[in-house]
Write an enzyme that holds these catalytic residues in place. Structure first.
Site, mmCIF file in Angstrom:
data_model
loop_
_atom_site.group_PDB
_atom_site.id
_atom_site.type_symbol
_atom_site.label_atom_id
_atom_site.label_comp_id
_atom_site.label_asym_id
_atom_site.label_seq_id
_atom_site.Cartn_x
_atom_site.Cartn_y
_atom_site.Cartn_z
ATOM 1 C CG ASP A 1 -11.971 -9.189 5.161
ATOM 2 O OD1 ASP A 1 -11.148 -8.740 5.618
ATOM 3 O OD2 ASP A 1 -12.083 -10.245 4.041
ATOM 4 C CG ASN B 1 -5.774 -3.499 6.645
ATOM 5 O OD1 ASN B 1 -4.277 -3.266 6.792
ATOM 6 N ND2 ASN B 1 -6.248 -4.663 6.765
ATOM 7 C CE1 TYR C 1 0.802 -5.475 -1.001
ATOM 8 C CE2 TYR C 1 2.940 -5.348 -0.455
ATOM 9 C CZ TYR C 1 1.741 -5.358 -0.170
ATOM 10 O OH TYR C 1 1.573 -5.089 1.133
#
Length: 261
Positions: free
Chosen positions: A50, A104, A169
């Site tokens: 992350d 992800n 997006y």
């Protein structure tokens, strides 16, 4: 529409026993974090990553208490090629192999197209689409030599359907879908599979903070079950795509939502 209660959380069945996986954007309570937990429950060794280093270390400690020796954290900003390379190098150094990658990492936002700045557009595309490209490229370079591996990308139903304020997006997620299909064709000769999941609304605390109550209510009402998905329900589909149960699937985008169009 009356909401349907969430199903019972299924225990692990060893579907990923002995596999080594890299999961990006896995520091929080969303799909990445849920996927890391599900992979561990299914017997995998997991390297979580992350851009938020503090939250990442906290999640590593939390998972490490339940799954000692099976989880490692490596901070990575997927917009930085050097950090992406370091992430995949760490996976091989730590575990000696790479079996599964879950891309992800993604970034959203809301803005009308007429008022959207270049920076808003570029930032969302760089994290969501370019980041997936960088990690997919790094994974394929390793997996083609091993002649095995699985990549699962996180797309979105807005890659199929329109939603006001989400042009950047939606474009990024539609790009992830196209990237998935093209990568699958190229990777097939190496025995590598590439698929994607396409969720809609998977509820977690951060989403509540950045999304209006009106929009959350609207999106929930669109779902056939009349409720949002739990992050682990999306993670369950990712586990299926990462496991041997989907051995003949590649180039597919699997909807985890009734909002296909």
């Amino acid at each position: 529409m009356t909401g349907v209660e969430s199903p019972v959380y299924e225990p692990g069945h060893g579907l990923l026993k002995g596999r080594t996986a890299v999961i990006t954007a896995a520091a929080g309570a969303g799909i990445g974090g849920a996927t890391a937990r599900r992979f561990l429950e299914e017997g995998a060794r997991v390297l979580i990553s992350d851009a938020h280093a503090r939250r990442l270390k906290e999640h590593e400690a939390e998972l490490g208490r339940e799954f000692p020796g099976a989880v490692t954290a490596v901070p990575c900003d997927v917009t930085d090629e050097a950090q992406v390379r370091a992430l995949f190098d760490a996976a091989v150094e730590e575990h000696g192999r790479l079996d599964v990658v879950v891309n992800n990492a993604g970034l959203g936002g809301t803005s009308s197209l007429a008022d959207m700045t270049d920076e808003q557009w570029t930032r969302v595309l760089d994290v969501t689409l370019n980041g997936t490209f960088r990690c997919t490229r790094a994974a394929l370079r390793l997996m083609r030599d091993a002649r095995a591996g699985v990549i699962v990308n996180n797309a979105s139903v807005v890659g199929w359907r329109a939603q006001a304020g989400q042009a950047h997006y939606a474009a990024a997620k539609a790009g992830v879908m196209a990237l998935t299909r093209c990568a699958a064709l190229e990777a097939a000769e190496y025995g590598v599979r590439v698929n994607a999941v396409s969720p809609s609304l998977a509820m977690h605390p951060h989403l509540v903070k950045v999304t209006s109550a009106e929009l959350l209510e609207e999106l929930t009402a669109r779902e056939a079950f009349g409720r949002y998905a739990e992050p682990w329900e999306v993670a369950n589909v990712i586990v299926f795509l990462a496991s041997g149960y989907s051995s003949y699937m590649t180039g597919e985008v699997v909807a985890v939502s009734s909002q296909h169009a």
